[in-house]
Design a protein around this motif. Structure first.
Motif, mmCIF file in Angstrom:
data_model
loop_
_atom_site.group_PDB
_atom_site.id
_atom_site.type_symbol
_atom_site.label_atom_id
_atom_site.label_comp_id
_atom_site.label_asym_id
_atom_site.label_seq_id
_atom_site.Cartn_x
_atom_site.Cartn_y
_atom_site.Cartn_z
ATOM 1 N N GLN A 83 0.926 -0.894 0.097
ATOM 2 C CA GLN A 83 -0.031 -0.169 0.090
ATOM 3 C C GLN A 83 0.688 0.818 0.134
ATOM 4 N N SER A 84 2.241 1.221 0.880
ATOM 5 C CA SER A 84 2.478 2.973 0.790
ATOM 6 C C SER A 84 3.968 2.691 1.507
ATOM 7 N N ILE A 85 5.112 3.148 1.326
ATOM 8 C CA ILE A 85 6.260 3.237 1.737
ATOM 9 C C ILE A 85 6.096 4.865 2.633
ATOM 10 N N SER A 86 6.653 5.154 3.405
ATOM 11 C CA SER A 86 7.248 6.304 3.790
ATOM 12 C C SER A 86 8.743 6.477 4.331
ATOM 13 N N ILE A 87 9.461 7.018 3.708
ATOM 14 C CA ILE A 87 10.725 6.692 4.470
ATOM 15 C C ILE A 87 11.482 8.261 4.409
ATOM 16 N N CYS A 88 11.624 8.634 5.522
ATOM 17 C CA CYS A 88 12.082 9.772 5.885
ATOM 18 C C CYS A 88 13.920 9.902 6.661
#
Length: 208
Positions: A83-88
Motif C-alpha cells: 500500500q505505502s512506503i514512507s521514508i525519512c
C-alpha cells in the motif's frame, strides 16, 4: 432433588470449563497484542568493513555479516510493501533502495520521501528521476537538519505495518565505514508513533 443435583453438576463441572475457555481466548488476544506471536524485533549492527566494498558493488555477499546481506534484507523488506512506503532520511544514495522505491511506485504503492535540504544537490539526479515518475519528495526549511533514518511500510494496515530505523545513513559509507545499528520491527505501537511523526513533517514541509 434430581433437578437440583443436575444444576449443581452443571455449575461445578461445565461452568469452570467454559470459564477456562474464555480465559484462554483472552490470553491469546493479549499475546497477539503485546507478545511474541505477533511482533518481532530484528537488530542489525554494522561495523567498519571496507574489505566488503566490492561485495556491495558486485552484489555478492561474502558471509552473513557482509553489508551486502544487510542491504538485501532492507531492499526485500521494502519490496513487501502493498500500500505505502514512507521514508525519512538525511540522504538517499544507496542505489538498491532507490531502485526498489521506483519499483514499488510502478506497482501502485504510494511512495513518499522526506530528505534533508542540504542533501538535495548530492541527490539531484535521483530527485529528478523521482520527479519525472511522480514520487513526491519534501524537505524542511532552512537552518535545520533532517537527521532521521526510518522507513515505514504499509503504515495504515495494522496487521501488516512494519518499519526499520536506526543510526545508519543510506550511503555506502553508512554501510561500510561506520559503526551503526538498524532495527526492523512490525510492532504497531512503534510504527504508529513514527507514522504520526512522518505525517506531521509531511504536512509542515514543502515539495522539492
Amino acid at each position: 432433588m434430581q433437578t437440583f443435583s443436575k444444576l449443581l453438576y452443571v455449575c461445578f463441572t461445565i461452568a469452570p470449563i467454559i470459564f477456562a475457555y474464555f480465559v484462554k481466548i483472552k490470553k491469546k488476544e493479549s499475546i497477539k497484542l503485546y507478545g511474541q506471536e505477533k511482533y518481532y524485533y530484528k537488530n542489525i549492527f554494522l561495523f567498519y568493513t571496507q574489505s566488503c566494498r566490492d561485495h556491495l558493488i558486485k552484489l555478492k555477499p561474502c558471509d552473513n555479516n557482509c553489508p551486502q546481506n544487510h542491504l538485501i534484507l532492507l531492499t526485500n523488506f521494502i519490496a513487501t510493501a502493498k500500500q505505502s512506503i514512507s521514508i525519512c532520511v538525511l540522504t538517499l544514495q544507496l542505489f538498491n533502495i532507490f531502485e526498489e522505491l521506483i519499483k514499488a511506485h510502478h506497482k501502485g504503492v504510494e511512495v513518499k520521501i522526506i530528505m534533508d535540504r542540504e542533501m538535495i544537490g548530492v541527490n539531484s539526479p535521483k530527485l529528478q528521476k523521482l520527479g519525472r515518475i511522480g514520487i513526491p519528495v519534501k524537505t524542511q526549511g532552512e537552518n535545520s537538519c533532517i537527521h532521521h533514518k526510518f522507513c515505514i511500510v504499509d503504515e495504515d494496515d495494522k496487521a501488516s505495518a512494519k518499519m526499520f530505523f536506526g543510526s545508519m545513513n543510506f550511503t555506502l559509507n553508512g554501510m561500510l565505514s561506520n559503526y551503526e545499528h538498524i532495527t526492523l520491527t512490525n510492532d504497531y505501537r512503534i510504527t504508529e508513533k513514527f507514522t504520526k511523526e512522518f505525517n506531521a513533517l509531511w504536512k509542515e514541509f514543502e515539495l522539492i
